[in-house]
Design an enzyme around this catalytic site. Structure first.
Site, PDB file in Angstrom:
ATOM      1  N   TYR A 135     -10.914   4.992  14.680  1.00  0.00           N
ATOM      2  CA  TYR A 135      -9.925   5.401  13.673  1.00  0.00           C
ATOM      3  C   TYR A 135      -9.751   6.926  13.674  1.00  0.00           C
ATOM      4  CZ  TYR A 135      -7.651   5.534   9.040  1.00  0.00           C
ATOM      5  OH  TYR A 135      -6.782   5.741   7.985  1.00  0.00           O
ATOM      6  N   ILE A 155      -7.041   6.786  -0.850  1.00  0.00           N
ATOM      7  CA  ILE A 155      -5.950   6.325  -1.711  1.00  0.00           C
ATOM      8  C   ILE A 155      -6.241   4.884  -2.121  1.00  0.00           C
ATOM      9  CG2 ILE A 155      -3.426   6.044  -1.858  1.00  0.00           C
ATOM     10  CD1 ILE A 155      -4.357   8.955  -1.218  1.00  0.00           C
ATOM     11  N   GLY A 165       0.807  -1.214   0.000  1.00  0.00           N
ATOM     12  CA  GLY A 165       0.000   0.000   0.000  1.00  0.00           C
ATOM     13  C   GLY A 165       0.841   1.266   0.000  1.00  0.00           C
ATOM     14  N   GLN A 225     -15.504  10.656  10.644  1.00  0.00           N
ATOM     15  CA  GLN A 225     -16.165   9.796   9.656  1.00  0.00           C
ATOM     16  C   GLN A 225     -17.142   8.882  10.369  1.00  0.00           C
ATOM     17  OE1 GLN A 225     -17.658   8.963   6.904  1.00  0.00           O
ATOM     18  NE2 GLN A 225     -15.786   9.154   5.684  1.00  0.00           N
TER      19      GLN A 225
HETATM   20  N1  LIG Z   1      -5.666   3.980   1.978  1.00  0.00           N
HETATM   21  C1  LIG Z   1      -6.220   5.123   2.297  1.00  0.00           C
HETATM   22  O1  LIG Z   1      -7.113   5.633   1.631  1.00  0.00           O
HETATM   23  C2  LIG Z   1      -5.736   5.883   3.511  1.00  0.00           C
HETATM   24  C3  LIG Z   1      -6.288   7.141   3.747  1.00  0.00           C
HETATM   25  C4  LIG Z   1      -5.841   7.870   4.838  1.00  0.00           C
HETATM   26  C5  LIG Z   1      -4.876   7.342   5.664  1.00  0.00           C
HETATM   27  N2  LIG Z   1      -4.364   6.120   5.420  1.00  0.00           N
HETATM   28  C6  LIG Z   1      -3.350   5.603   6.325  1.00  0.00           C
HETATM   29  O2  LIG Z   1      -2.190   5.284   5.586  1.00  0.00           O
HETATM   30  C7  LIG Z   1      -1.517   4.188   6.199  1.00  0.00           C
HETATM   31  C8  LIG Z   1      -1.305   3.076   5.197  1.00  0.00           C
HETATM   32  O3  LIG Z   1      -2.560   2.669   4.701  1.00  0.00           O
HETATM   33  P1  LIG Z   1      -2.707   1.599   3.533  1.00  0.00           P
HETATM   34  O4  LIG Z   1      -4.017   1.845   2.902  1.00  0.00           O
HETATM   35  O5  LIG Z   1      -1.484   1.559   2.712  1.00  0.00           O
HETATM   36  O6  LIG Z   1      -2.824   0.255   4.422  1.00  0.00           O
HETATM   37  P2  LIG Z   1      -2.697  -1.272   3.982  1.00  0.00           P
HETATM   38  O7  LIG Z   1      -2.637  -1.409   2.505  1.00  0.00           O
HETATM   39  O8  LIG Z   1      -3.778  -1.976   4.735  1.00  0.00           O
HETATM   40  O9  LIG Z   1      -1.259  -1.702   4.586  1.00  0.00           O
HETATM   41  C9  LIG Z   1      -1.054  -1.636   5.960  1.00  0.00           C
HETATM   42  C10 LIG Z   1       0.388  -1.919   6.317  1.00  0.00           C
HETATM   43  O10 LIG Z   1       0.527  -1.737   7.737  1.00  0.00           O
HETATM   44  C11 LIG Z   1       1.045  -2.921   8.319  1.00  0.00           C
HETATM   45  N3  LIG Z   1       0.538  -3.073   9.683  1.00  0.00           N
HETATM   46  C12 LIG Z   1      -0.743  -3.151  10.103  1.00  0.00           C
HETATM   47  N4  LIG Z   1      -0.786  -3.323  11.444  1.00  0.00           N
HETATM   48  C13 LIG Z   1       0.502  -3.340  11.869  1.00  0.00           C
HETATM   49  C14 LIG Z   1       1.117  -3.536  13.136  1.00  0.00           C
HETATM   50  N5  LIG Z   1       0.398  -3.693  14.254  1.00  0.00           N
HETATM   51  N6  LIG Z   1       2.473  -3.551  13.195  1.00  0.00           N
HETATM   52  C15 LIG Z   1       3.225  -3.398  12.079  1.00  0.00           C
HETATM   53  N7  LIG Z   1       2.700  -3.206  10.852  1.00  0.00           N
HETATM   54  C16 LIG Z   1       1.351  -3.190  10.758  1.00  0.00           C
HETATM   55  C17 LIG Z   1       0.609  -4.050   7.392  1.00  0.00           C
HETATM   56  O11 LIG Z   1       1.430  -5.212   7.585  1.00  0.00           O
HETATM   57  P3  LIG Z   1       0.940  -6.662   7.040  1.00  0.00           P
HETATM   58  O12 LIG Z   1       1.130  -6.625   5.545  1.00  0.00           O
HETATM   59  O13 LIG Z   1       1.834  -7.619   7.717  1.00  0.00           O
HETATM   60  O14 LIG Z   1      -0.505  -6.794   7.422  1.00  0.00           O
HETATM   61  C18 LIG Z   1       0.805  -3.355   6.033  1.00  0.00           C
HETATM   62  O15 LIG Z   1       2.179  -3.375   5.674  1.00  0.00           O
HETATM   63  C19 LIG Z   1      -2.390   3.781   7.401  1.00  0.00           C
HETATM   64  O16 LIG Z   1      -1.917   4.412   8.568  1.00  0.00           O
HETATM   65  C20 LIG Z   1      -3.746   4.326   7.027  1.00  0.00           C
HETATM   66  O17 LIG Z   1      -4.532   4.564   8.172  1.00  0.00           O
HETATM   67  C21 LIG Z   1      -4.774   5.362   4.361  1.00  0.00           C
END
Ligand SMILES: NC(=O)c1ccc[n+]([C@@H]2O[C@H](COP(=O)([O-])OP(=O)(O)OC[C@H]3O[C@@H](n4cnc5c(N)ncnc54)[C@H](OP(=O)(O)O)[C@@H]3O)[C@@H](O)[C@H]2O)c1
Length: 240
Positions: A147, A180, A13, A141
């Site tokens: 969250y 995203i 991601g 939200q």
């Molecule tokens: N996507 C969006 O639209 C969006 C919008 C706003 C903010 N964000 C923020 O951006 C960040 C990344 O989001 P994403 O969408 O890329 O998420 P994602 O695709 O779900 O990937 C999450 C990543 O975090 C790791 N992770 C989860 N829990 C963890 C823990 N306890 N310890 C260590 N690693 C952990 C996962 O590891 P594993 O692969 O081992 O599970 C994975 O590498 C997050 O903080 C999210 O809240 C995302």
């Protein structure tokens, strides 16, 4: 010697895009992840970036994980607190466990990781910490009190810690992404996602690389006068 960066949740991601962007800036990157070994292995094969498994919600695991990175790659100059999860539900349905898990991972993880790297950055008088917040921490939200509270907390954490680092060359900033195109957003039901996209002025989801480019700037020497700030990257969906 190349600077060393840790990107939590750095194997897929947004985190993957950040790990790659920092590697392309000639940093030595350690990508942390929680448990998805298969995705982590594929990430390392694709990018050549080392992956390290530990749970950012676990204080002792963060201390041990950072010590391993220091041993294998060298002292940590850059920390990107990106790891995050969702456990959505209205307060009527949200269990205490769903509340705790999100607070402990998304907000507690930032504290645990900053505790582990901040002393070394202060000794070496240089550091960059970037915390990934969210538009939903800025605007709230429906169905996400856990969250939104954790992400909103990240913005306060950033402003407070930036004041502690400023005199010793450590900058602390946040990025607040909008929606995203990652696995996290793929989990949102299609009809809900359509309504969300309709509210984004640029008319599309963001790409992980668009967040990574912001992180790369905040981690550069050029950003030495930027601290305590939140950069919103959300296609104009929320102007804070
Ligand atoms: N996507 C969006 O639209 C969006 C919008 C706003 C903010 N964000 C923020 O951006 C960040 C990344 O989001 P994403 O969408 O890329 O998420 P994602 O695709 O779900 O990937 C999450 C990543 O975090 C790791 N992770 C989860 N829990 C963890 C823990 N306890 N310890 C260590 N690693 C952990 C996962 O590891 P594993 O692969 O081992 O599970 C994975 O590498 C997050 O903080 C999210 O809240 C995302």
């Amino acid at each position: 010697m190349a600077r060393v960066a840790i990107v939590t949740g750095g194997t897929r991601g947004i985190g993957e895009a950040i790990s790659v962007a920092l590697r392309d800036m000639e940093l030595t990157v350690a990508a942390n992840y929680a448990g998805n070994d298969e995705r982590a292995r594929a990430f390392t094969d694709r990018t050549g970036i080392a992956a390290f498994k530990w749970d950012v919600a676990d204080y002792d695991a963060c201390q041990a994980g950072v010590a391993r990175v220091v041993d294998e790659l060298g002292p940590v100059d850059v920390l990107v607190n990106n790891a995050g999860i969702t456990r959505d539900g209205t307060i009527m349905k949200l269990s205490y466990e769903m509340w705790r898990e999100v607070i402990d991972t998304n907000l507690g993880g930032c504290f645990n990781m900053a505790k582990a790297v901040f002393p070394g950055m202060r000794d070496r008088k240089w550091g960059r910490i970037v915390n990934i917040g969210s538009i939903n921490g800025q605007a709230g939200q429906y169905g996400q009190v856990n969250y939104a509270a954790a992400k909103s907390g990240i913005h306060g954490f950033t402003k407070a810690l930036s004041q502690e680092g400023a005199r010793t060359g450590i900058t602390v900033n946040a990025i607040a992404p909008g929606y995203i195109d990652t696995d996290m957003v793929a989990a949102v039901p299609g009809e809900v996602l359509e309504k969300i996209v309709a509210k984004i002025p640029v008319g599309r989801l963001g790409q992980a690389q668009e967040i990574a480019r912001g992180v790369a700037f905040l981690c550069s020497d050029d950003a030495g006068f930027v601290t305590g700030s939140t950069l919103s990257i959300n296609g104009g969906q929320h102007m804070y």
